[in-house]
Design a protein around this motif. Structure first.
Motif, PDB file in Angstrom:
ATOM      1  N   SER A 172      -1.901   6.781 -11.746  1.00  0.00           N
ATOM      2  CA  SER A 172      -0.440   6.788 -11.874  1.00  0.00           C
ATOM      3  C   SER A 172       0.011   7.519 -13.129  1.00  0.00           C
ATOM      4  N   ARG A 173      -0.854   7.602 -14.135  1.00  0.00           N
ATOM      5  CA  ARG A 173      -0.472   8.226 -15.411  1.00  0.00           C
ATOM      6  C   ARG A 173      -0.371   9.743 -15.306  1.00  0.00           C
ATOM      7  N   SER A 174      -1.009  10.341 -14.305  1.00  0.00           N
ATOM      8  CA  SER A 174      -0.941  11.793 -14.146  1.00  0.00           C
ATOM      9  C   SER A 174       0.202  12.153 -13.211  1.00  0.00           C
ATOM     10  N   GLU A 175       0.445  13.453 -13.087  1.00  0.00           N
ATOM     11  CA  GLU A 175       1.474  13.921 -12.160  1.00  0.00           C
ATOM     12  C   GLU A 175       0.857  14.525 -10.903  1.00  0.00           C
ATOM     13  N   LEU A 176      -0.464  14.430 -10.763  1.00  0.00           N
ATOM     14  CA  LEU A 176      -1.134  15.027  -9.612  1.00  0.00           C
ATOM     15  C   LEU A 176      -0.742  14.315  -8.318  1.00  0.00           C
ATOM     16  N   PRO A 177      -0.673  15.056  -7.205  1.00  0.00           N
ATOM     17  CA  PRO A 177      -0.424  14.410  -5.913  1.00  0.00           C
ATOM     18  C   PRO A 177      -1.551  13.451  -5.560  1.00  0.00           C
ATOM     19  N   VAL A 178      -1.212  12.354  -4.923  1.00  0.00           N
ATOM     20  CA  VAL A 178      -2.176  11.336  -4.528  1.00  0.00           C
ATOM     21  C   VAL A 178      -2.107  11.157  -3.027  1.00  0.00           C
ATOM     22  N   LEU A 179      -3.275  11.099  -2.378  1.00  0.00           N
ATOM     23  CA  LEU A 179      -3.363  10.827  -0.945  1.00  0.00           C
ATOM     24  C   LEU A 179      -3.982   9.449  -0.765  1.00  0.00           C
ATOM     25  N   VAL A 180      -3.250   8.546  -0.117  1.00  0.00           N
ATOM     26  CA  VAL A 180      -3.737   7.197   0.162  1.00  0.00           C
ATOM     27  C   VAL A 180      -4.164   7.153   1.626  1.00  0.00           C
ATOM     28  N   THR A 181      -5.419   6.867   1.874  1.00  0.00           N
ATOM     29  CA  THR A 181      -5.925   6.825   3.249  1.00  0.00           C
ATOM     30  C   THR A 181      -6.322   5.395   3.600  1.00  0.00           C
ATOM     31  N   GLY A 182      -6.226   5.094   4.873  1.00  0.00           N
ATOM     32  CA  GLY A 182      -6.573   3.763   5.348  1.00  0.00           C
ATOM     33  C   GLY A 182      -5.874   3.487   6.659  1.00  0.00           C
ATOM     34  N   PRO A 183      -6.284   2.430   7.363  1.00  0.00           N
ATOM     35  CA  PRO A 183      -5.705   2.130   8.675  1.00  0.00           C
ATOM     36  C   PRO A 183      -4.275   1.628   8.569  1.00  0.00           C
ATOM     37  N   ASN A 184      -3.574   1.656   9.698  1.00  0.00           N
ATOM     38  CA  ASN A 184      -2.209   1.142   9.751  1.00  0.00           C
ATOM     39  C   ASN A 184      -2.171  -0.332   9.354  1.00  0.00           C
ATOM     40  N   GLY A 185      -1.163  -0.682   8.575  1.00  0.00           N
ATOM     41  CA  GLY A 185      -0.974  -2.080   8.213  1.00  0.00           C
ATOM     42  C   GLY A 185      -1.841  -2.574   7.090  1.00  0.00           C
ATOM     43  N   ALA A 186      -2.606  -1.690   6.437  1.00  0.00           N
ATOM     44  CA  ALA A 186      -3.529  -2.133   5.388  1.00  0.00           C
ATOM     45  C   ALA A 186      -2.852  -2.294   4.040  1.00  0.00           C
ATOM     46  N   GLY A 187      -1.664  -1.706   3.856  1.00  0.00           N
ATOM     47  CA  GLY A 187      -0.960  -1.844   2.593  1.00  0.00           C
ATOM     48  C   GLY A 187      -0.831  -0.567   1.799  1.00  0.00           C
ATOM     49  N   LYS A 188      -0.832   0.589   2.481  1.00  0.00           N
ATOM     50  CA  LYS A 188      -0.764   1.876   1.764  1.00  0.00           C
ATOM     51  C   LYS A 188       0.566   2.041   1.027  1.00  0.00           C
ATOM     52  N   GLU A 189       1.653   1.559   1.620  1.00  0.00           N
ATOM     53  CA  GLU A 189       2.943   1.716   0.949  1.00  0.00           C
ATOM     54  C   GLU A 189       3.002   0.889  -0.336  1.00  0.00           C
ATOM     55  N   LYS A 190       2.358  -0.267  -0.350  1.00  0.00           N
ATOM     56  CA  LYS A 190       2.313  -1.081  -1.565  1.00  0.00           C
ATOM     57  C   LYS A 190       1.585  -0.325  -2.677  1.00  0.00           C
ATOM     58  N   ILE A 191       0.512   0.383  -2.330  1.00  0.00           N
ATOM     59  CA  ILE A 191      -0.210   1.175  -3.334  1.00  0.00           C
ATOM     60  C   ILE A 191       0.698   2.279  -3.873  1.00  0.00           C
TER      61      ILE A 191
END
Length: 453
Positions: A172-191
């Motif tokens: 989170s401290r950098s400005e680089l784009p982040v890709l969050v992968t995982g199945p539906n409903g696992a909590g990617k939006e919370k991350i």
């Protein structure tokens, strides 16, 4: 080198045990009375105690040994204690086993069995100590995470979740784009929320767009905005998500569903920070941190020509892989309790049913199941039947699996006899192999009529 305290009033016994254990690189300390033994434990570290049951020549009741064990167990509850007992004291020894003693050895002892028992207990004790240190370290790390960072109310207990969470805080401290992968409903939006809340742009907006929830011909307008008349129904100019997220974070969920035309424009924005609204020739400049998420296999989409490889590498500067809930079993019960109303609780059988289920819908499915059960159940304690889950499931891997497996099927006579044979009759080792506590193994043997000696 481990240290064993031998508490026995017979010097010959102490000498024999000291010689025996020294041959196996085990240091021995001797005390000739209960008082002396307790004094040794108070002043120096000991890994295991071997204690006699009688200390005066005029008594054979075993009461002194029972009292000594009670004192040791009260002062040092995690210290393994092996009882040296004559055949006439086996019943009292068994009672002490049920009270927490590690094992008992009948006099005269068999050297091989005694050394095997002690070695196994020392190994188990060392493993427990290491586990205790690991848990203490994990508690400290968790406390530091909760104290020093905004975790947006995330509920977790599993080490796999903590690894993802720690990495999310770090990136989170950098400005680089982040890709969050995982199945539906696992909590990617919370991350994504956590990344934004701990970033340099946390005071800016967090704007989310589900790329899989819009028709393909509207996604570009949603991303970049549109001027009046740019498409049918566009009666007035509107800003897109990039403009709305200027100075903050844009979360693009289901990025794998973005059409190729939108992918090309998104790539340009990521590289230059510039874009044009639909129907406009004027370039606009924004400063946006992009976090994207997908449950799709993007490399496969690239091979199929449905996703741009250059965009993939631009989005995937840092990837966070969020495992499915089935691979985070220690999260299940804390999450379930979190979703319950404050006046409701889970029964023990309900917790076991939750741990057995595979949760193909992940956290979202768990939330729906628990909230539905709370709504339909008339009692404060939520019964397993109220969950509406299939009754036979494979337990998810991890700590919960042994617990639920034990509750479903106890080892039968053949299992126990085979384990005892492999362990050369050492009950502690057989119990460990069967995934039982020693007390549970004793109860099972009593039920099956198996002799403990």
């Amino acid at each position: 080198m481990p240290t064993i305290l031998v508490i026995d009033d017979n010097p010959a016994v102490a000498t024999a045990l000291e010689v025996l254990f020294s041959l196996h690189d085990i240091h021995t300390v001797h005390a000739d009375s209960p008082e002396a033994g307790l004094a040794v434990l108070a002043r120096e570290p000991v890994d295991l105690v071997v204690q006699d049951m009688n200390f005066r020549t005029d008594t054979t009741s075993g009461d002194e040994g029972t009292a000594l064990f009670g004192e040791i167990h009260a002062r040092h509850p995690d210290l393994p204690v092996v009882l040296l007992t004559a055949w006439t004291h086996l019943e009292s020894a068994v009672d002490l086993i049920r009270a927490g003693a590690a094992d008992y050895i009948a006099k005269p002892w068999d050297d091989h069995k005694l050394v095997t028992t002690v070695s196994n207990l020392l190994e188990l004790s060392a493993s427990r100590q290491e586990l205790g240190r690991h848990r203490a370290r994990a508690r400290r790390e968790r406390h530091a995470l909760e104290r020093d960072h905004d975790l947006r109310g995330m509920v977790w207990a599993d080490a796999a979740s903590e690894r993802v969470l720690s990495l999310a805080i770090q990136v989170s401290r950098s400005e680089l784009p982040v890709l969050v992968t995982g199945p539906n409903g696992a909590g990617k939006e919370k991350i994504a929320e956590i990344i934004h809340a701990n970033s340099a742009v946390r005071d800016g907006p967090l704007v989310a767009l589900n790329c899989g929830a819009l028709p393909a011909d509207l996604i570009e307008a949603e991303l970049f905005g549109a001027e009046a008349g740019a498409y049918t129904g566009a009666n007035k100019a509107r800003e897109g998500k990039f403009e709305a997220a200027d100075g903050g974070t844009l979360f693009l969920d289901e990025i794998g569903n973005l059409p190729l035309a939108g992918q090309m424009k998104l790539l340009r924005v990521l590289e230059t920070g510039r874009f044009q609204r639909l129907g406009s020739n004027r370039e606009r400049q924004v400063h946006v941190r992009v976090v994207s998420a997908t449950n799709a296999d993007l490399p496969t989409l690239i091979d199929d020509g449905r996703f741009r490889e250059d965009l993939y590498y631009r989005l995937n500067a840092i990837e966070l892989k969020l495992p499915p809930l089935a691979e985070r079993p220690d999260d299940i019960l804390p999450l379930a309790r979190h979703f319950l109303p404050a006046d409701r609780h889970l029964l023990r059988t309900t917790e076991q049913a939750l741990l057995r289920h595979r949760w193909p819908g992940n956290v979202r499915e768990l939330r729906n199941v628990v909230q539905r059960a709370a709504l339909l159940s008339p009692d404060p304690g939520i019964d397993a039947d109220a969950l509406g889950l299939p009754s036979t499931r494979t337990a998810p891997p991890g700590r919960g699996q042994r617990e639920t497996t034990e509750s479903i099927a106890e080892p039968d006579r053949a299992d126990i006899e085979a384990a005892l044979e492999r362990a050369d009759g050492v009950l502690a080792q057989a119990a460990s192999e069967l995934g039982l506590s020693r007390q549970a193994l004793y109860r099972r043997m009593d039920k099956l009529g198996l002799r403990r000696d």
